[in-house]
Design a protein around this motif. Structure first.
Motif, PDB file in Angstrom:
ATOM      1  N   GLU A  32       1.178  -1.413  -0.227  1.00 43.30           N
ATOM      2  CA  GLU A  32       0.022   0.080  -0.519  1.00 43.30           C
ATOM      3  C   GLU A  32       1.014   0.884   0.015  1.00 43.30           C
ATOM      4  O   GLU A  32       1.912   0.796   0.380  1.00 43.30           O
ATOM      5  CB  GLU A  32      -0.559  -0.079   1.094  1.00 43.30           C
ATOM      6  N   VAL A  33       0.621   2.546  -0.546  1.00 46.89           N
ATOM      7  CA  VAL A  33       0.961   3.984  -0.228  1.00 46.89           C
ATOM      8  C   VAL A  33      -0.346   4.687   0.625  1.00 46.89           C
ATOM      9  O   VAL A  33      -0.793   4.585   0.146  1.00 46.89           O
ATOM     10  CB  VAL A  33       1.443   4.826  -1.694  1.00 46.89           C
ATOM     11  N   GLU A 175       5.071   6.827  -8.002  1.00 42.04           N
ATOM     12  CA  GLU A 175       4.089   5.384  -8.857  1.00 42.04           C
ATOM     13  C   GLU A 175       4.523   3.760  -9.466  1.00 42.04           C
ATOM     14  O   GLU A 175       4.753   2.951  -9.140  1.00 42.04           O
ATOM     15  CB  GLU A 175       3.470   6.541 -10.417  1.00 42.04           C
ATOM     16  N   LYS A 178       4.800   2.353  -6.853  1.00 38.45           N
ATOM     17  CA  LYS A 178       3.556   1.480  -6.476  1.00 38.45           C
ATOM     18  C   LYS A 178       3.290   0.579  -7.299  1.00 38.45           C
ATOM     19  O   LYS A 178       3.289  -0.517  -6.864  1.00 38.45           O
ATOM     20  CB  LYS A 178       2.691   2.731  -7.141  1.00 38.45           C
ATOM     21  N   ARG A 179       3.588   0.374  -8.290  1.00 39.43           N
ATOM     22  CA  ARG A 179       3.456  -1.078  -9.432  1.00 39.43           C
ATOM     23  C   ARG A 179       4.517  -2.223  -9.304  1.00 39.43           C
ATOM     24  O   ARG A 179       4.287  -2.660  -9.205  1.00 39.43           O
ATOM     25  CB  ARG A 179       3.621   0.162 -10.685  1.00 39.43           C
ATOM     26  N   LYS A 181       5.042  -3.090  -6.397  1.00 36.00           N
ATOM     27  CA  LYS A 181       4.130  -3.350  -4.945  1.00 36.00           C
ATOM     28  C   LYS A 181       4.833  -3.285  -3.180  1.00 36.00           C
ATOM     29  O   LYS A 181       4.731  -3.701  -3.084  1.00 36.00           O
ATOM     30  CB  LYS A 181       3.668  -5.281  -5.304  1.00 36.00           C
ATOM     31  N   LYS A 182       5.680  -2.230  -3.514  1.00 38.57           N
ATOM     32  CA  LYS A 182       6.774  -1.962  -2.617  1.00 38.57           C
ATOM     33  C   LYS A 182       5.046  -1.055  -1.501  1.00 38.57           C
ATOM     34  O   LYS A 182       4.864  -0.466  -1.700  1.00 38.57           O
ATOM     35  CB  LYS A 182       7.681  -0.631  -2.834  1.00 38.57           C
ATOM     36  N   THR A 183       5.527  -1.217  -0.160  1.00 33.43           N
ATOM     37  CA  THR A 183       5.324  -0.842   0.800  1.00 33.43           C
ATOM     38  C   THR A 183       5.862   1.002   0.769  1.00 33.43           C
ATOM     39  O   THR A 183       7.225   0.970   1.195  1.00 33.43           O
ATOM     40  CB  THR A 183       4.894  -1.087   1.739  1.00 33.43           C
ATOM     41  N   VAL A 184       5.121   2.074   1.036  1.00 39.01           N
ATOM     42  CA  VAL A 184       5.466   3.248   0.747  1.00 39.01           C
ATOM     43  C   VAL A 184       4.935   3.904   1.870  1.00 39.01           C
ATOM     44  O   VAL A 184       3.806   4.201   1.964  1.00 39.01           O
ATOM     45  CB  VAL A 184       5.089   3.939  -0.340  1.00 39.01           C
ATOM     46  N   LEU A 197      -1.178  10.225  -5.013  1.00 34.56           N
ATOM     47  CA  LEU A 197      -0.384   8.639  -4.914  1.00 34.56           C
ATOM     48  C   LEU A 197      -0.614   8.421  -3.631  1.00 34.56           C
ATOM     49  O   LEU A 197      -0.673   7.047  -3.741  1.00 34.56           O
ATOM     50  CB  LEU A 197       0.896   9.584  -4.680  1.00 34.56           C
ATOM     51  N   CYS A 198      -1.747   8.407  -2.695  1.00 35.49           N
ATOM     52  CA  CYS A 198      -1.662   7.570  -1.540  1.00 35.49           C
ATOM     53  C   CYS A 198      -3.349   6.309  -2.177  1.00 35.49           C
ATOM     54  O   CYS A 198      -3.968   7.258  -2.668  1.00 35.49           O
ATOM     55  CB  CYS A 198      -1.951   8.302  -0.426  1.00 35.49           C
ATOM     56  N   ASP A 199      -2.727   5.406  -2.215  1.00 34.17           N
ATOM     57  CA  ASP A 199      -3.846   4.569  -1.166  1.00 34.17           C
ATOM     58  C   ASP A 199      -5.294   5.008   0.074  1.00 34.17           C
ATOM     59  O   ASP A 199      -6.352   5.338  -0.639  1.00 34.17           O
ATOM     60  CB  ASP A 199      -3.706   3.041  -1.385  1.00 34.17           C
TER      61      ASP A 199
END
Ligand SMILES: Nc1ncnc2c1ncn2[C@@H]1O[C@H](COP(=O)(O)OP(=O)(O)O)[C@@H](O)[C@H]1O
Ligand SMILES: [Mg+2]
Lengths: 306, 301
Positions: A32-33, A175, A178-179, A181-184, A197-199
């Protein structure tokens, strides 16, 4: 959401008399971001640096990748990467040297040449740190945060102070993360950044989380209202704006009047009529569709950016 | 194992950075060599003094480690560079140890040049005790680096560091015998010198360069410096700060005092039972009695 990869429970942190963090809780799922959005001094950096193991909380529980950042030592450090808000590198360190130096400290290493290419630092590889532009420094900081191919990446105001063009470059990079699949975990005081940017976003103010959800959920709280910002030649009589047609709320910020209206056309016509009657003059008028800014104004009565 | 690897990695990069810093380059490399040229001009014809001068020059070079990279560390902390190094798995140990190693490796070439010039250009009468010189240079560099690291940790700004460094540096330079021979000081000042870390380095290196002491006597200098190093390094580790705004622990003053304990012990021992001052005075008198220009000095037998 499965087992969260970042877990923060009732976190407190004071510096002498300053209570920077007052009972913050949130959780971030893997991949998740997550954004901490709030004005300067809200306590974002304090939270993040506790999560990075750089500061000691007064109270509360913190877990990152199932580990306590403060006591898990090297095992923890191998798993995280970060862009710090206030840091620098030696002036006479070259870009290539910097990234290779930090890569050498980790057991797991990303390909540093590839990182430099990806962050468009390839032709700057032999430049001294002091000769980089603000945007290049920030891209280097981001590249360095990834040298150990971390599971969790902390980005503390990664675009603060950069001009809009450069800021968008950084957005592209985030972004891409995010693609991948890193947790940010991202902190920011820019609305667009959080929205784009944020989920999920936690809005932070005075050391507390005052709202949390997806940007869409949060915006629905001020659904149906449009923000109208006007500047006038002379101050208005008290409460006049609130009585205009369609106005849900009105506030004044240093000479600027901010209205939230459910029916903007009617409101504007009413406003102009009223101003004519009072012999006042409209200097500027701007309209904004609902954003996290409105959520913040509604919750705190203040603007996010000053 | 990792700690050693990180120490080495940091050492290499910090030497490189230091070499790119002009002021640093000047003070730690160029300046000692300028002194050397001065020595050639002044003592070119007094070969019997050259060993003594070499001892003094080596002492100042090695003591330079007191400034060296510990000052770089303060800048790093102040500019928030140091805190970036907290994220990867590097501890305070490698950070501090790399200061010491870098100082040492940067002092070595100067030391070698000084010895070679003294022997070949100034016709120093013997090579001196090279083995003892090597050991004293090594431990001395580590001791003075560590003392510098302590100052770096207890001061908050670069200006403060330089001010305090300068004060201590003056004592090191002028009360150790490294510049003004101890022997021409009044008795009480000679006694004060017994408590100064630099005096052990100066006396040791002068004896080693002129072969004026027995290995046992040089061993005492070595022990004083080694114990001094060990304690000072431990103290610097305790006082180390990554963050510019980190406060000093309340016990910092006690820790600083602890770093002086080895030299208090050796100084006390020397002033009660030791023969160090006699030795220093005799060596100096012997040199003075030798007619200028004589090729053979009593110290060189
Ligand atoms: N090291 C510190 N010492 C003293 N006060 C601090 C320190 N760090 C932050 N603060 C104070 O704590 C509050 C929150 O700061 P911070 O966590 O940096 O917020 P943000 O990142 O949201 O701007 C501010 O009032 C700030 O002045
Ligand atoms: Mg901040």
């Amino acid at each position: 959401m499965g087992e969260p990869i970042i877990q923060v429970d009732d976190l407190y942190k004071s510096y002498g008399a300053v209570e920077a963090v007052r009972g913050v809780s949130f959780a971030v799922a893997e991949g998740e971001v997550f954004g901490l959005l709030g004005p300067n001094g809200a306590g974002k950096t304090s939270c993040v640096e506790i999560l990075e193991g750089l500061r000691t909380p007064d109270r509360g529980k913190v877990r990152v990748c199932g580990l306590d950042p403060e006591t898990s030592g090297d095992q923890f450090k191998e798993k995280i990467g970060a862009v710090l808000q206030s840091t620098a590198l030696p002036d006479k360190l070259r870009v290539k040297e910097a990234i290779e130096l930090f890569a050498k400290f980790y057991r797991k290493r990303a390909n540093t040449d590839e990182l430099l290419r990806r962050f468009q630092l390839d032709e700057k590889r032999d430049a001294f740190y002091s000769h980089l532009s603000g945007g290049q420094k920030q891209r280097l900081a981001l590249a360095m945060a990834l040298v150990n191919d971390p599971e969790v990446v902390f980005l503390d105001e990664p675009t603060a102070g950069l001009d809009p063009q450069v800021r968008r470059e950084i957005y592209d990079i985030i972004e891409e993360l995010k693609r991948g699949k890193k947790t940010v975990l991202l902190t920011t005081h820019y609305i667009e950044e959080a929205e784009r940017l944020c989920d999920r976003v936690a809005i932070v103010d005075h050391g507390r989380v005052i709202a949390e959800g997806t940007p869409r959920e949060l915006k629905q709280k001020s659904a149906g209202t449009t923000r109208i910002e006007v500047r006038l030649a002379r101050p208005l009589s008290d409460g006049m704006l609130g009585r205009l047609d369609g106005v849900a709320s009105s506030r004044e910020f240093e000479g600027m009047y901010v209205l939230h209206s459910a029916r903007p056309p009617q409101t504007i016509v009413a406003l102009v009529k009223q101003l004519e009657a009072e012999n006042n003059e409209l200097q500027s008028l701007e309209m904004f569709s609902p954003s996290l800014e409105d959520v913040f104004i509604e919750l705190t009565g203040r603007r996010l950016r000053e | 194992m990792n700690a050693l690897k990180h120490t080495w990695t940091l050492t290499k990069i910090r030497i490189r950075l230091a070499m790119r810093n002009r002021a640093f380059f000047f003070f730690s490399l160029a300046m000692p060599l300028i002194f050397l040229v001065g020595a050639v001009v002044f003592f070119g014809r007094h070969t019997e003094w050259v060993g003594y001068i070499l001892g003094a020059m080596l002492t100042t070079t090695v003591m330079g480690s007191f400034w060296g990279l510990s000052v770089q560390l303060v800048t790093f902390r102040e500019q928030g560079i140091l805190r970036r190094f907290r994220l990867p798995p590097v501890g305070a140990g490698p950070m501090l140890a790399s200061s010491i190693l870098s100082n040492y490796f940067m002092a070595l070439p100067v030391v070698v040049i000084e010895i070679l010039v003294c022997r070949w250009v100034l016709h120093m009468q013997s090579w001196g005790n090279l083995w003892a010189i090597f050991v004293l240079v090594t431990i001395g560099s580590a001791t003075f680096s560590s003392l510098g690291l302590i100052v770096a940790s207890v001061t908050n700004t670069m200006q403060e560091t330089q001010m305090i460094n300068n004060l201590i540096w003056m004592a090191f330079l002028f009360l150790s015998g490294a510049t003004i021979p101890l022997a021409i000081f009044p008795q009480w000042m000679q006694r004060v010198a017994l408590f100064i870390p630099a005096q052990y380095l100066a006396t040791g290196l002068e004896s080693a360069a002129t072969k004026a002491s027995t290995p046992y006597e040089v061993l005492e200098d070595f022990l004083a410096l080694a114990l001094g190093f060990w304690v000072a390094f431990e103290v610097s580790r305790q006082l180390f700060r990554w963050e510019p705004e980190a406060k000093l622990p309340r016990r910092a003053k006690l820790w600083v005092l602890a770093a002086l304990v080895p030299f208090l012990l050796f100084g006390t021992w020397e002033s009660v039972w030791g023969t160090r001052l006699n030795r220093v005075n005799t060596n100096y008198q012997t040199l003075r009695m030798t007619p200028s220009g004589a090729r053979q000095s009593p110290a060189d037998k």
